[in-house]
Design a protein around this motif. Structure first.
Motif, PDB file in Angstrom:
ATOM      1  N   GLY A 193       0.775  -1.233   0.000  1.00 42.78           N
ATOM      2  CA  GLY A 193       0.000   0.000   0.000  1.00 42.78           C
ATOM      3  C   GLY A 193       0.805   1.281   0.000  1.00 42.78           C
ATOM      4  N   LEU A 194       2.118   1.192  -0.170  1.00 46.03           N
ATOM      5  CA  LEU A 194       2.934   2.409  -0.218  1.00 46.03           C
ATOM      6  C   LEU A 194       2.435   3.303  -1.348  1.00 46.03           C
ATOM      7  N   GLN A 195       2.115   4.548  -1.015  1.00 47.03           N
ATOM      8  CA  GLN A 195       1.536   5.473  -1.987  1.00 47.03           C
ATOM      9  C   GLN A 195       2.578   6.370  -2.639  1.00 47.03           C
ATOM     10  N   GLU A 196       3.429   6.962  -1.826  1.00 51.36           N
ATOM     11  CA  GLU A 196       4.386   7.945  -2.325  1.00 51.36           C
ATOM     12  C   GLU A 196       5.767   7.324  -2.443  1.00 51.36           C
ATOM     13  N   TYR A 197       6.225   7.136  -3.647  1.00 50.01           N
ATOM     14  CA  TYR A 197       7.561   6.588  -3.836  1.00 50.01           C
ATOM     15  C   TYR A 197       8.084   6.998  -5.194  1.00 50.01           C
ATOM     16  N   GLY A 198       9.393   7.081  -5.266  1.00 52.78           N
ATOM     17  CA  GLY A 198      10.031   7.391  -6.541  1.00 52.78           C
ATOM     18  C   GLY A 198      10.666   6.130  -7.062  1.00 52.78           C
ATOM     19  N   ALA A 199      11.976   6.118  -7.039  1.00 60.53           N
ATOM     20  CA  ALA A 199      12.708   4.929  -7.477  1.00 60.53           C
ATOM     21  C   ALA A 199      12.594   3.864  -6.382  1.00 60.53           C
ATOM     22  N   ASN A 200      13.489   2.932  -6.380  1.00 60.56           N
ATOM     23  CA  ASN A 200      13.436   1.852  -5.398  1.00 60.56           C
ATOM     24  C   ASN A 200      13.591   2.410  -3.989  1.00 60.56           C
ATOM     25  N   VAL A 201      12.609   2.157  -3.136  1.00 61.37           N
ATOM     26  CA  VAL A 201      12.593   2.729  -1.790  1.00 61.37           C
ATOM     27  C   VAL A 201      13.660   2.133  -0.877  1.00 61.37           C
ATOM     28  N   ALA A 202      14.183   0.969  -1.213  1.00 59.05           N
ATOM     29  CA  ALA A 202      15.185   0.330  -0.363  1.00 59.05           C
ATOM     30  C   ALA A 202      16.592   0.843  -0.653  1.00 59.05           C
ATOM     31  N   ASP A 203      16.815   1.371  -1.838  1.00 59.01           N
ATOM     32  CA  ASP A 203      18.165   1.751  -2.259  1.00 59.01           C
ATOM     33  C   ASP A 203      18.838   2.775  -1.343  1.00 59.01           C
TER      34      ASP A 203
END
Length: 93
Positions: free
Chosen positions: A78-88
């Protein structure tokens, strides 16, 4: 003597399994803040295991795949706001 053992591999697997379990736990009321907290904690735990193994446990390709898995699970949760890979941004591997 190898710096990485099967126990280290299993530790990584357990960290990822716990991440999925934790995402499932918050599934009824997910927020970006909660999901990103889980992402950060998970990646930092993986960093520690990899550091203990002199950075030889997780190679770049595996690291990319692990981060993709973590990212995809976050979006699925359900993550709404993200750009590239959030773990990086948290990874050292």
């Amino acid at each position: 003597e190898p710096c990485c053992t099967m126990a280290d591999v299993n530790t990584c697997a357990n960290i990822l399994e716990n991440y999925i379990g934790n995402l499932t736990t918050i599934a009824k009321d997910p927020t970006d803040e909660l999901i990103m907290e889980l992402v950060e904690k998970t990646v930092k735990k993986l960093n520690k295991v990899n550091e203990k193994c002199e950075y030889e446990l997780i190679d770049e390709t595996q690291g990319d795949e692990i981060c993709e898995f973590i990212h995809d699970a976050a979006v699925e949760a359900g993550l709404q706001e993200y750009g590239a890979n959030v773990a990086d941004s948290f990874r050292d591997f």
